[in-house]
Each structure stands twice: as C-alpha cells, then as structure tokens.
Design an enzyme around this catalytic site. Structure first.
Site, PDB file in Angstrom:
ATOM      1  N   ASP A 196      73.395  34.026  77.633  1.00  0.00           N
ATOM      2  CA  ASP A 196      72.447  34.966  77.577  1.00  0.00           C
ATOM      3  C   ASP A 196      71.468  34.924  76.914  1.00  0.00           C
ATOM      4  OD1 ASP A 196      71.627  38.052  77.068  1.00  0.00           O
ATOM      5  OD2 ASP A 196      73.443  38.567  78.168  1.00  0.00           O
ATOM      6  N   HIS A 197      70.259  35.003  77.570  1.00  0.00           N
ATOM      7  CA  HIS A 197      69.105  34.374  76.659  1.00  0.00           C
ATOM      8  C   HIS A 197      68.512  35.408  75.757  1.00  0.00           C
ATOM      9  CE1 HIS A 197      66.464  36.607  79.708  1.00  0.00           C
ATOM     10  NE2 HIS A 197      65.320  36.428  78.624  1.00  0.00           N
TER      11      HIS A 197
ATOM     12  N   HIS B 232      72.222  41.532  79.227  1.00  0.00           N
ATOM     13  CA  HIS B 232      71.395  41.826  78.150  1.00  0.00           C
ATOM     14  C   HIS B 232      71.524  43.025  77.344  1.00  0.00           C
ATOM     15  CE1 HIS B 232      70.021  38.272  79.862  1.00  0.00           C
ATOM     16  NE2 HIS B 232      69.203  38.805  80.727  1.00  0.00           N
TER      17      HIS B 232
HETATM   18  C1  BG6 Z   1      66.241  37.859  83.262  1.00  0.00           C
HETATM   19  C2  BG6 Z   1      66.234  38.872  84.455  1.00  0.00           C
HETATM   20  O1  BG6 Z   1      67.781  37.520  82.876  1.00  0.00           O
HETATM   21  O2  BG6 Z   1      65.762  38.546  82.078  1.00  0.00           O
HETATM   22  C3  BG6 Z   1      65.005  39.319  84.929  1.00  0.00           C
HETATM   23  O3  BG6 Z   1      66.981  38.016  85.454  1.00  0.00           O
HETATM   24  C4  BG6 Z   1      64.243  39.799  83.495  1.00  0.00           C
HETATM   25  O4  BG6 Z   1      64.867  40.281  86.006  1.00  0.00           O
HETATM   26  C5  BG6 Z   1      64.293  38.880  82.456  1.00  0.00           C
HETATM   27  O5  BG6 Z   1      62.619  39.653  83.948  1.00  0.00           O
HETATM   28  C6  BG6 Z   1      63.692  39.363  81.056  1.00  0.00           C
HETATM   29  O6  BG6 Z   1      63.828  38.646  79.987  1.00  0.00           O
HETATM   30  P1  BG6 Z   1      62.615  38.760  79.048  1.00  0.00           P
HETATM   31  O7  BG6 Z   1      63.116  37.594  77.975  1.00  0.00           O
HETATM   32  O8  BG6 Z   1      61.275  38.591  79.463  1.00  0.00           O
HETATM   33  O9  BG6 Z   1      62.840  40.047  78.360  1.00  0.00           O
END
Ligand code: BG6
Length: 490
Positions: A176-177, A239
């Site tokens: 989960d990045h 997230h």
């Molecule tokens: C991803 C989603 O997991 O996270 C995207 O699939 C979203 O739709 C993105 O834009 C947002 O990530 P960050 O790191 O830019 O907040």
C-alpha cells in the site's frame, strides 16, 4: 539473492521500480551480488532490456550518479526472459535462468517475486511459481504484490486462498504505497516517541480526527479500471483505512512488525460496522462535474474518455467512522477523498477538545481549538495550532501555527527516498511493518462491503460537485451534524 520482476516492461517498472532499485544501489542498500530478472510478454535481448532500464533511470531517477562505470555495474545485474503468464514452459525457462544466474554469481537460493502486473494475473502467477519449482528453494522466498487485492470481500478471500497455497502469510508483502510515505511512517514516532502527544492521543482530549486525500487529477487514462472501482475501492478500502489505522492504533508492546500490525488489526476490529441502512447517514458519495482547476477548464467525469456516460461511479467519498474501543469511543473520525478537487493534499488534522471557550467568551472572544496538522503530501510537515495574543491587534487572542518542517530530510538536495524505494528496501530485508497484513485487508473489505452494496443498489444519492472544489456540500454537513467543520479548506 534473486529479484524476479513480473511486468518488467510496464509503466510502474519504468517510473518507479527501476529508479528505486538504482537509488538503493547508490546508497549501497542493494545486496551484492544480486540477480535481477525482468519478465514481459515481448521478446527482448538482455542488452535491450538493460538499455530500457537505463533509459528509465535517466528519465525518472530522483538522482543520477554521473560515473557511467557505476551505472554499467548496476545494469549488469539485469537479465530478461519472455514469459506468458499462462504458459508453464515459460516458467521452466525462467527457473533455468534463475538457477544459471545463482550458479554464476554464487548466490543463495533466496528468491523474491514482485508482481507488477494486472491483478487478474496474481493467482495464476503465484500458482505457477509453486508448481514450476521456482518456489522450492533452499533459501527463503517472498512475494510482493500491488493493489487492488480483490474487488470485494469475496474475491479478496478467494485470491488470498490461492496465494496462501503458494506462499506463507509472512512471505507475502502487500504494497500500500501510502504506507511507504515518510510522514505516514512517521506517525508511529509522533504518537509513541513523544510523551506529550501520547498522553493526549485519546478520547479525553481529542474532539475529532479528519483524514483528507484530495487530488486535482481526474480519471486520466485509467477509465477502464477506475469506472469499475470508484474512489471507494481505489482509495478508501486501502489507503484511507491504512491512514486511519496508523493514526488510531494504540502503543504496541514492542515497536516491531507483528506488534504494530496487531494494533492496527485491533483498530479495524473495533470499527463500528456500517450497515446498508446506515450508509445513507454516514457516507457521502460524489462525482465530479466540469469546472476549473488552476485556471484550466476540465471536463466532467461522464465526459472523460472511456467513461460510461451514464456512469454512477463515485469519484469522491466521505465517511464518518466510529471506533468503539475505550480509547476512541465518542470521537468521530472523518475521512474524505476525491478526484478533481481544489488541491492536491494528503493530511491528517487532529482537533483537540476546547474547554476554554467559556473563559474567554466574556471578553467577546472566540477561541479556536488547538489543532495538530500532519501534512503527508505534497509537503511533509507537522504543525500545531495554538492560541496567542496578537500585540498588533489590541492583544486579541488569535491562532498561531508552530511548524515543524520535515523538508530538512531532503538533505543535500538529493530528495527524500521515494515510497517505492523504502518499500522495496523493506521487502529486500524482509521487514513487513509497512505492508498490509491479510487480516487488515480482510477487515477493511468487511467494513467496506455494505457500502459497496449500497452504492451498487443506489441506496444513497450520488452528489455532483464542480471540479476545483472541496467536493459536495453533503460532506460538510457530515461534520456540521456533530458541530465540526473541515479544517484548512480555504
Ligand atoms: C493510487 C490510486 O493508489 O493512488 C490513484 O490508484 C491515486 O487513483 C493515487 O491517484 C494517489 O497516490 P498519491 O501518492 O499521488 O497520493
């Protein structure tokens, strides 16, 4: 060790994974020697592949080591193998290559498999790793997968069952990045390494918690996926709930992966379930209309290329969440996320209870509550809103913010390691603290499932909001009902 990358000719590999590996290499965090094997459907020579890796680094790496020799040494670790995920013979060829490199480099049979591919291939690849013998090593093995992990509770369970027939839970690293973001990782330190904060991190002192992840981008080129997913699957199930767990967990007995994940799981177990009937009062869903963002006109969701013009997909979700445990009972947690909103901001605002109101009211002064503001991105910042007399304004009491900028961590202008760099490093050393455990994933789907059902059955309105705003008004009402408002919306 051997790092096997499925989807090595894909976008994520190009933008994130190769640059992350390269930066780890520059930091001497990539074990040496290492064998890196990229897999894709197309035919490429090892050389072509190394050139592609190089190109991606030159375009996307946050820093470059100008010594061409060093880059050469790094690229030398890469090999390529054509693989059709359904073709068992291709896995045999892969196994030969893996073994050949293990022998050449005299490395142990420690094998990591990173699935940077469409989710529909997760199970077939995992099963083939098992059946081909790739997974039968004398050393250890690990699997890393990207989201989405299923599209509802049932499919997530089915997928997990298949993965667990090939890998043990401890061997599966679910990315989960958001858990790779420095400020999300910092939450545990903020809460547990600061006695001052720890002592007030509970229902006695906190009035509510607001977690926002707003984006200015629209659906971009991903309508095929997004129109089936919506914000609820794309952001909330993973997230947003991960950020909620990180904020609400109790002090673990020890700061290690299993204890932290244990505490996170307990948060999820204490979430008050939302029944299909509750969804109407606790959840707000929205979809963007056309509008203007940063001076640019943008189309509405239904007019985006690839989106069904009668689509009911949610591009915005807000929710009021209750955690029924002794620490948080009575404290609403609000989350909201949306596309095409006014600003790109991921932040957590903690509003403290304000018992001083009466004291100052005689003076005709309204005292703002204390806030702890944790900015996760784009900036990384923690600030505390206090009240202070303004000598320039007749000593009136006004809020001031004390800022602790974490930008210093971009020491010597090299930039903070990216989420992928941190996560791949943890994967390499086998630290699963910032990966989602199956139990967290399952409990998240369990909580989200009635919301999916209610959306599906259209049991609640789909509010429209203009692009470039903070989302539908109903999301403000959600807080107003408890006497609160979203902070920092300007
Ligand atoms: C991803 C989603 O997991 O996270 C995207 O699939 C979203 O739709 C993105 O834009 C947002 O990530 P960050 O790191 O830019 O907040």
């Amino acid at each position: 060790m051997t790092f096997v990358l499925f989807g090595a000719t894909g976008d994520l590999a190009k933008r994130k994974i190769f640059p992350a590996l390269y930066n780890l290499y520059l930091d001497q965090k990539l074990p040496q020697p290492i064998s890196i094997i990229g897999l894709g459907r197309g035919t490429l020579t090892h050389n072509d592949f190394q050139e592609k890796v190089k190109e991606s680094i030159l375009t996307f790496s946050r820093r470059l080591e100008h010594d061409a020799g060093e880059m050469g040494d790094f690229l030398e670790a890469f090999r390529y193998n054509t693989l059709d995920v359904n073709n068992t013979e291709d896995y045999q060829k892969l196994l030969q290559l893996v073994k050949q490199r293990e022998a050449e480099l005299q490395i142990k049979e420690n094998r990591m498999f990173y699935l940077s591919v469409a989710p529909k291939f997760f199970d077939i690849i995992a099963l083939n790793i098992r059946d081909s013998g790739l997974g039968a090593t004398n050393g250890w093995k690990r699997l890393m997968i990207e989201k989405p992990f299923g599209r509802d509770l049932q499919t997530a369970r089915q997928l997990n069952k298949k993965l667990s027939s090939a890998f043990e839970e401890e061997e599966i690293f679910r990315i989960d990045h958001y858990l790779g973001k420095p400020m999300v990782q910092n939450l545990e330190a903020l809460e547990f390494a600061n006695p001052v904060l720890q002592s007030i991190w509970n229902r006695e002192h906190i009035a509510n918690v607001q977690i926002t992840a707003s984006e200015t981008v629209g659906v971009e080129t991903r309508a095929g996926y997004y129109d089936q997913a919506g914000a609820i699957r794309d952001m909330v199930q993973n997230h947003m709930l991960q950020m909620l767990m990180m904020t609400a967990m109790n002090l673990p007995k020890k700061i290690n992966a299993s204890e932290i994940r244990n505490e996170k799981r307990k948060v999820m177990e204490a979430l008050r379930p939302v029944t299909k009937e509750d969804v109407q009062t606790q959840i707000v869903r929205g979809q963007y209309l056309s509008g203007e963002i940063n001076g640019q006109k943008v189309p509405g969701y239904k007019d985006e290329p690839g989106v069904d013009p009668s689509s009911n997909t949610d591009t915005f979700v807000a929710a009021r969440i209750w955690i029924d445990n002794p620490f948080w009972s009575g404290v609403p947690f609000y989350i909201r996320t949306g596309k095409r909103m006014k600003e790109k901001s991921t932040r957590i605002v903690i509003e403290f209870k304000n018992s001083l109101d009466l004291h100052y009211i005689n003076d005709n002064q309204k005292v703002e509550p204390n806030l702890l503001i944790i900015e996760i991105s784009p900036g990384e910042n923690v600030s505390l809103q206090l009240n202070s007399k303004n000598p320039m304004n007749n000593g009136k009491i006004e809020p001031v913010r004390i800022n602790f900028s974490c930008e210093d961590s971009s020491r010597n202008g090299l930039g903070v390691p990216e989420a992928y760099e941190r996560l791949i490093y943890d994967f390499l050393i086998g630290n699963s603290t910032f990966f989602a455990h199956w139990k967290e994933v399952e409990l998240s789907w369990e909580w989200v499932q009635p919301i999916l059902d209610a959306f599906e059955e259209n049991l609640l309105p789909l509010h429209e909001y203009s692009s470039g705003t903070y989302g539908p008004d109903a999301a403000n009402t959600l807080l107003l009902e408890n006497g609160f408002k979203w902070w920092l919306d300007e």
